[in-house]
Design a protein around this motif. Structure first.
Motif, PDB file in Angstrom:
ATOM      1  N   ASP A  22       0.827  -1.194   0.000  1.00  0.00           N
ATOM      2  CA  ASP A  22       0.000   0.000   0.000  1.00  0.00           C
ATOM      3  C   ASP A  22       0.865   1.249   0.000  1.00  0.00           C
ATOM      4  OD1 ASP A  22      -2.234  -1.566   2.359  1.00  0.00           O
ATOM      5  OD2 ASP A  22      -2.120  -1.734   0.173  1.00  0.00           O
ATOM      6  N   LEU A  23       0.186   2.394  -0.202  1.00  0.00           N
ATOM      7  CA  LEU A  23       0.891   3.666  -0.112  1.00  0.00           C
ATOM      8  C   LEU A  23       1.298   3.934   1.327  1.00  0.00           C
ATOM      9  CD1 LEU A  23      -1.360   5.919  -2.359  1.00  0.00           C
ATOM     10  CD2 LEU A  23       0.881   5.033  -2.944  1.00  0.00           C
ATOM     11  N   PRO A  24       2.339   4.735   1.543  1.00  0.00           N
ATOM     12  CA  PRO A  24       2.634   5.168   2.923  1.00  0.00           C
ATOM     13  C   PRO A  24       1.435   5.906   3.498  1.00  0.00           C
ATOM     14  CG  PRO A  24       4.450   5.678   1.450  1.00  0.00           C
ATOM     15  CD  PRO A  24       3.313   5.213   0.585  1.00  0.00           C
ATOM     16  N   PRO A  25       1.260   5.873   4.816  1.00  0.00           N
ATOM     17  CA  PRO A  25       0.052   6.472   5.402  1.00  0.00           C
ATOM     18  C   PRO A  25      -0.157   7.925   5.014  1.00  0.00           C
ATOM     19  CG  PRO A  25       1.200   5.147   7.022  1.00  0.00           C
ATOM     20  CD  PRO A  25       2.094   5.208   5.830  1.00  0.00           C
ATOM     21  N   LYS A  26       0.899   8.735   5.078  1.00  0.00           N
ATOM     22  CA  LYS A  26       0.723  10.152   4.775  1.00  0.00           C
ATOM     23  C   LYS A  26       0.303  10.357   3.323  1.00  0.00           C
ATOM     24  CE  LYS A  26       4.024  11.718   8.280  1.00  0.00           C
ATOM     25  NZ  LYS A  26       5.272  12.450   8.547  1.00  0.00           N
ATOM     26  N   ALA A  27       0.913   9.604   2.412  1.00  0.00           N
ATOM     27  CA  ALA A  27       0.514   9.714   1.009  1.00  0.00           C
ATOM     28  C   ALA A  27      -0.915   9.223   0.794  1.00  0.00           C
ATOM     29  CB  ALA A  27       1.493   8.927   0.132  1.00  0.00           C
ATOM     30  N   ALA A  28      -1.301   8.167   1.514  1.00  0.00           N
ATOM     31  CA  ALA A  28      -2.666   7.659   1.386  1.00  0.00           C
ATOM     32  C   ALA A  28      -3.676   8.677   1.888  1.00  0.00           C
ATOM     33  CB  ALA A  28      -2.807   6.345   2.157  1.00  0.00           C
ATOM     34  N   TRP A  29      -3.390   9.310   3.021  1.00  0.00           N
ATOM     35  CA  TRP A  29      -4.293  10.329   3.558  1.00  0.00           C
ATOM     36  C   TRP A  29      -4.397  11.511   2.596  1.00  0.00           C
ATOM     37  CZ3 TRP A  29      -1.112   9.981   8.639  1.00  0.00           C
ATOM     38  CH2 TRP A  29      -1.418   8.778   9.282  1.00  0.00           C
ATOM     39  N   PHE A  30      -3.258  11.939   2.066  1.00  0.00           N
ATOM     40  CA  PHE A  30      -3.248  13.053   1.126  1.00  0.00           C
ATOM     41  C   PHE A  30      -4.056  12.699  -0.124  1.00  0.00           C
ATOM     42  CE2 PHE A  30      -1.461  15.799  -2.151  1.00  0.00           C
ATOM     43  CZ  PHE A  30      -1.385  17.015  -1.503  1.00  0.00           C
ATOM     44  N   PHE A  31      -3.905  11.455  -0.597  1.00  0.00           N
ATOM     45  CA  PHE A  31      -4.647  11.023  -1.779  1.00  0.00           C
ATOM     46  C   PHE A  31      -6.137  10.955  -1.496  1.00  0.00           C
ATOM     47  CE2 PHE A  31      -6.350   7.651  -4.531  1.00  0.00           C
ATOM     48  CZ  PHE A  31      -6.045   8.190  -5.770  1.00  0.00           C
ATOM     49  N   GLU A  32      -6.531  10.627  -0.278  1.00  0.00           N
ATOM     50  CA  GLU A  32      -7.954  10.620   0.086  1.00  0.00           C
ATOM     51  C   GLU A  32      -8.564  12.015  -0.092  1.00  0.00           C
ATOM     52  OE1 GLU A  32     -10.311   8.656   0.980  1.00  0.00           O
ATOM     53  OE2 GLU A  32      -9.355   6.725   1.350  1.00  0.00           O
ATOM     54  N   GLY A  33      -7.830  13.062   0.347  1.00  0.00           N
ATOM     55  CA  GLY A  33      -8.326  14.423   0.172  1.00  0.00           C
ATOM     56  C   GLY A  33      -8.433  14.815  -1.287  1.00  0.00           C
ATOM     57  N   VAL A  34      -7.413  14.453  -2.086  1.00  0.00           N
ATOM     58  CA  VAL A  34      -7.457  14.758  -3.519  1.00  0.00           C
ATOM     59  C   VAL A  34      -8.611  14.014  -4.187  1.00  0.00           C
ATOM     60  CG1 VAL A  34      -6.176  14.564  -5.688  1.00  0.00           C
ATOM     61  CG2 VAL A  34      -4.991  15.279  -3.595  1.00  0.00           C
ATOM     62  N   LEU A  35      -8.826  12.757  -3.793  1.00  0.00           N
ATOM     63  CA  LEU A  35      -9.893  11.961  -4.391  1.00  0.00           C
ATOM     64  C   LEU A  35     -11.266  12.520  -4.037  1.00  0.00           C
ATOM     65  CD1 LEU A  35     -10.663   9.398  -5.965  1.00  0.00           C
ATOM     66  CD2 LEU A  35     -10.588   8.157  -3.795  1.00  0.00           C
ATOM     67  N   ALA A  36     -11.443  12.966  -2.796  1.00  0.00           N
ATOM     68  CA  ALA A  36     -12.736  13.535  -2.394  1.00  0.00           C
ATOM     69  C   ALA A  36     -13.045  14.786  -3.209  1.00  0.00           C
ATOM     70  CB  ALA A  36     -12.725  13.855  -0.905  1.00  0.00           C
ATOM     71  N   ALA A  37     -12.068  15.667  -3.369  1.00  0.00           N
ATOM     72  CA  ALA A  37     -12.292  16.873  -4.171  1.00  0.00           C
ATOM     73  C   ALA A  37     -12.506  16.534  -5.639  1.00  0.00           C
ATOM     74  CB  ALA A  37     -11.113  17.826  -4.007  1.00  0.00           C
ATOM     75  N   GLY A  38     -11.748  15.568  -6.156  1.00  0.00           N
ATOM     76  CA  GLY A  38     -11.878  15.200  -7.557  1.00  0.00           C
ATOM     77  C   GLY A  38     -13.225  14.581  -7.886  1.00  0.00           C
ATOM     78  N   LEU A  39     -13.772  13.779  -6.956  1.00  0.00           N
ATOM     79  CA  LEU A  39     -15.083  13.192  -7.205  1.00  0.00           C
ATOM     80  C   LEU A  39     -16.174  14.254  -7.244  1.00  0.00           C
ATOM     81  CD1 LEU A  39     -14.937   9.953  -5.033  1.00  0.00           C
ATOM     82  CD2 LEU A  39     -14.920  10.102  -7.525  1.00  0.00           C
ATOM     83  N   GLY A  40     -16.079  15.240  -6.356  1.00  0.00           N
ATOM     84  CA  GLY A  40     -17.054  16.329  -6.394  1.00  0.00           C
ATOM     85  C   GLY A  40     -16.968  17.136  -7.667  1.00  0.00           C
ATOM     86  N   LEU A  41     -15.755  17.449  -8.089  1.00  0.00           N
ATOM     87  CA  LEU A  41     -15.581  18.179  -9.339  1.00  0.00           C
ATOM     88  C   LEU A  41     -16.052  17.356 -10.530  1.00  0.00           C
ATOM     89  CD1 LEU A  41     -12.126  19.961  -8.930  1.00  0.00           C
ATOM     90  CD2 LEU A  41     -14.258  21.035  -9.636  1.00  0.00           C
ATOM     91  N   GLY A  42     -15.728  16.066 -10.523  1.00  0.00           N
ATOM     92  CA  GLY A  42     -16.094  15.219 -11.652  1.00  0.00           C
ATOM     93  C   GLY A  42     -17.593  15.075 -11.815  1.00  0.00           C
ATOM     94  N   SER A  43     -18.322  14.944 -10.707  1.00  0.00           N
ATOM     95  CA  SER A  43     -19.780  14.802 -10.813  1.00  0.00           C
ATOM     96  C   SER A  43     -20.412  16.055 -11.408  1.00  0.00           C
ATOM     97  CB  SER A  43     -20.363  14.507  -9.434  1.00  0.00           C
ATOM     98  OG  SER A  43     -20.060  15.558  -8.523  1.00  0.00           O
ATOM     99  N   LEU A  44     -19.940  17.238 -10.985  1.00  0.00           N
ATOM    100  CA  LEU A  44     -20.471  18.474 -11.572  1.00  0.00           C
ATOM    101  C   LEU A  44     -20.057  18.628 -13.035  1.00  0.00           C
ATOM    102  CD1 LEU A  44     -20.033  21.071  -8.698  1.00  0.00           C
ATOM    103  CD2 LEU A  44     -22.166  20.230  -9.666  1.00  0.00           C
ATOM    104  N   ALA A  45     -18.828  18.199 -13.353  1.00  0.00           N
ATOM    105  CA  ALA A  45     -18.376  18.312 -14.743  1.00  0.00           C
ATOM    106  C   ALA A  45     -19.213  17.427 -15.666  1.00  0.00           C
ATOM    107  CB  ALA A  45     -16.898  17.940 -14.830  1.00  0.00           C
ATOM    108  N   VAL A  46     -19.565  16.230 -15.189  1.00  0.00           N
ATOM    109  CA  VAL A  46     -20.401  15.343 -16.011  1.00  0.00           C
ATOM    110  C   VAL A  46     -21.768  15.972 -16.258  1.00  0.00           C
ATOM    111  CG1 VAL A  46     -21.596  13.123 -16.006  1.00  0.00           C
ATOM    112  CG2 VAL A  46     -19.196  13.246 -15.337  1.00  0.00           C
ATOM    113  N   LEU A  47     -22.369  16.558 -15.229  1.00  0.00           N
ATOM    114  CA  LEU A  47     -23.689  17.168 -15.379  1.00  0.00           C
ATOM    115  C   LEU A  47     -23.635  18.361 -16.338  1.00  0.00           C
ATOM    116  CD1 LEU A  47     -26.652  17.381 -14.549  1.00  0.00           C
ATOM    117  CD2 LEU A  47     -25.924  18.750 -12.588  1.00  0.00           C
ATOM    118  N   VAL A  48     -22.635  19.223 -16.170  1.00  0.00           N
ATOM    119  CA  VAL A  48     -22.544  20.417 -17.026  1.00  0.00           C
ATOM    120  C   VAL A  48     -22.238  20.021 -18.471  1.00  0.00           C
ATOM    121  CG1 VAL A  48     -21.266  22.549 -17.418  1.00  0.00           C
ATOM    122  CG2 VAL A  48     -21.914  21.899 -15.102  1.00  0.00           C
ATOM    123  N   LEU A  49     -21.350  19.060 -18.666  1.00  0.00           N
ATOM    124  CA  LEU A  49     -21.038  18.619 -20.028  1.00  0.00           C
ATOM    125  C   LEU A  49     -22.251  17.970 -20.688  1.00  0.00           C
ATOM    126  CD1 LEU A  49     -17.438  17.159 -19.636  1.00  0.00           C
ATOM    127  CD2 LEU A  49     -18.115  19.220 -20.883  1.00  0.00           C
TER     128      LEU A  49
END
Length: 517
Positions: free
Chosen positions: A21-48
């Motif tokens: 697995d990823l190191p804990p700090k990298a995994a936690w950081f990736f969780e934050g990036v993934l949460a923001a990316g999923l929110g952006l992606g859902s809105l991008a799909v709707l607008v597109l």
């Protein structure tokens, strides 16, 4: 969306495969990036999707993605600036559709919970087991981190994605306000992190690899160390305990016990849901009552284009939670402002005419006093029901077992807890009222929505003035039938038993007064 956010080997940094697995700090950081990316992606799909089905799009796919980034930032409370106005003066857009805020809150909260759940996992670059195949007893290979460390890395990943989004949305006819995003986005993340830590109650779990009882042993060893640091730590603990005792002395003891026994979070959320659910029902009822005016507002805004009318419908749906909060402010009394001196409320004198042809605004009465007696009576039942819910919960916690006085809270303690819950509800309602309003322009449209401190104060007053009598009445009702053994615990009954035992002992029992409670 729920399946996308599930813990899987492709998205989650905590994979279950044989690969490391990823190191804990990298995994936690990736969780934050993934949460923001999923929110952006859902809105991008709707607008597109809307851009694809639109017969006459005004911009390309880049403009559609720009709108998705603007909506994502607007859902976090950040303001936008519209530059192509008729007057040439940039106009702010600071009214946040609350429906857009729900997915970011849920995704970030879930990321924080995931990080806390895996906060004690071993580091990815170290083997959690020794060469003999057994886990080390001293916690080697684990990083001694508290619960704040995973949340800091999750917040860092989320804020980094937000900063990139602000840079992307900083141009165009509707651009992001960088100063507002600099304040609102970190504040949004801080509130979600605080909500994640709330169930922990401030208790920091022991360090990984350390037994729960070793803290007391370490404190005992350090007490004989003679160092200045341990002396300061030993001296600060009694001072903190004394300060807590002084604060606790202001509240009755049985009120403190009742506050611990009462599920306060559930009580606050249930009462708030009753208040805003009633506001939503009032909004939907008003829309159905003025359905002809509401239907006529769609072509007046978007013309004959069905895609434009569908976009207006999506905007109405996104603003329905705001309308529920505004309706709650309406029934609580303070009402809400509509710009240009227009206002609406049960206890507010104002004019609600001359408003733009928006479907939600068509449901308002033409005059502030245009509601009849039955309408006012129906609207007044909403805060009454929310306050009665608080009284019901507090009374059941005050008397856990019906008919038994032992263990029941006093009347004073019951009123204290109702007042505590009323303050918490008032704070929550004030926060939602502040989030539901904002600016949609300048001058007459500089502010729309309820006044946050008046709305929160009215919610607190309704809860206290109605919830306290309901709690006392339900408490008395639950105590109406005493149990068969209640008389056994009375002071007079104990003294009578003591006298009978002394008489029956034939002088063997000493002659002294029984212990007083």
């Amino acid at each position: 969306m729920s399946q996308v956010t599930q813990r899987s080997a492709t998205l989650s940094p905590y994979g279950r495969s044989t690969e490391p697995d990823l190191p804990p700090k990298a995994a936690w950081f990736f969780e934050g990036v993934l949460a923001a990316g999923l929110g952006l992606g859902s809105l991008a799909v709707l607008v597109l999707l809307l851009w694809i089905i639109s017969p006459y799009p005004e911009s390309g796919a880049g403009g559609a993605l720009h709108i998705a980034a603007d909506l994502w930032l607007l859902g976090h409370g950040s303001s936008l600036v519209r530059t192509d106005t008729l007057s040439g003066v940039p106009a702010p857009i600071a009214l946040t559709p609350l429906l857009l805020a729900i997915p970011p809150v849920w995704l970030l909260y879930r990321a924080c919970v995931q990080a806390l759940a895996h906060g004690g996992e071993p580091s990815g670059d170290e083997d959690p087991k020794s060469e003999t195949g057994s886990a080390p007893a001293d916690g080697a290979g684990r990083e001694p981190m508290g619960p704040l460390t995973p949340l800091v890395f999750v917040a860092g990943g989320y804020l980094l994605t937000g900063a990139v989004t602000v840079l992307f949305a900083s141009g165009g006819p509707v651009r992001a306000d960088a100063l507002s995003a600099l304040v609102r986005l970190p504040l949004f993340v801080l509130c979600v992190v605080a909500a994640t830590l709330w169930p922990l109650g401030g208790d920091v779990p022991p360090e990984p690899g350390r037994q729960p009882g070793t803290e007391a042993a370490d404190a005992s060893v350090n007490s004989h160390d003679g160092s200045a640091g341990s002396a300061r730590a030993a001296g600060s603990a009694p001072e903190a305990a004394a300060a807590r005792r002084r604060l606790s002395s202001l509240v009755p003891y049985d009120a403190r016990l009742l506050a611990r026994r009462l599920p306060r979070l559930r009580t606050v959320l249930t009462a708030t849901a009753v208040l805003f659910g009633g506001g939503l029902l009032i909004t939907l009822g008003a829309l159905l009552w003025h359905v002809d005016d509401v239907r006529a507002a769609f072509p007046r805004l978007a013309g004959d284009s069905w895609t434009g009318q569908f976009a207006v419908l999506l905007l109405v749906v996104a603003l329905l939670p705001n309308a529920a909060v505004w309706a709650a402010a309406y029934v609580l009394g303070p009402g809400f402002a509509l710009g240009g001196g227009s206002s609406a409320g049960l206890l507010v004198d104002g004019d609600a005419t001359g408003l733009p042809p928006f479907p939600l605004l068509e449901a308002l009465p033409a005059q502030a006093g245009g509601h009849g007696f039955l309408t006012s009576l129906a609207a007044g039942t909403v805060p009454l029901a929310a306050a009665a819910t608080v009284g019901w919960y507090v009374a059941h916690a005050a008397v856990p077992e019906p008919g038994r006085a032992p263990g029941a809270a006093s009347r004073q303690g019951t009123v204290w807890v109702v007042a505590l819950v009323a303050c918490e509800i008032g704070a929550g309602v004030a926060a939602l009222a502040a989030l539901s309003g904002g600016a949609l322009g300048t001058e007459a449209m500089a502010f729309l929505g309820p006044n946050w401190w008046l709305t929160g104060g009215a919610a607190c007053a309704w809860t206290l003035l109605v919830g306290a009598p309901v709690a006392l009445a339900v408490r008395s009702w639950r105590l109406r039938g005493r149990g068969p053994d209640d008389d056994w615990h009375q002071t007079l009954a104990r003294r009578a038993r003591w006298a009978e035992l002394k008489t029956a002992s034939g002088g063997l029992m000493p002659d002294f007064e029984p212990r007083r409670d």
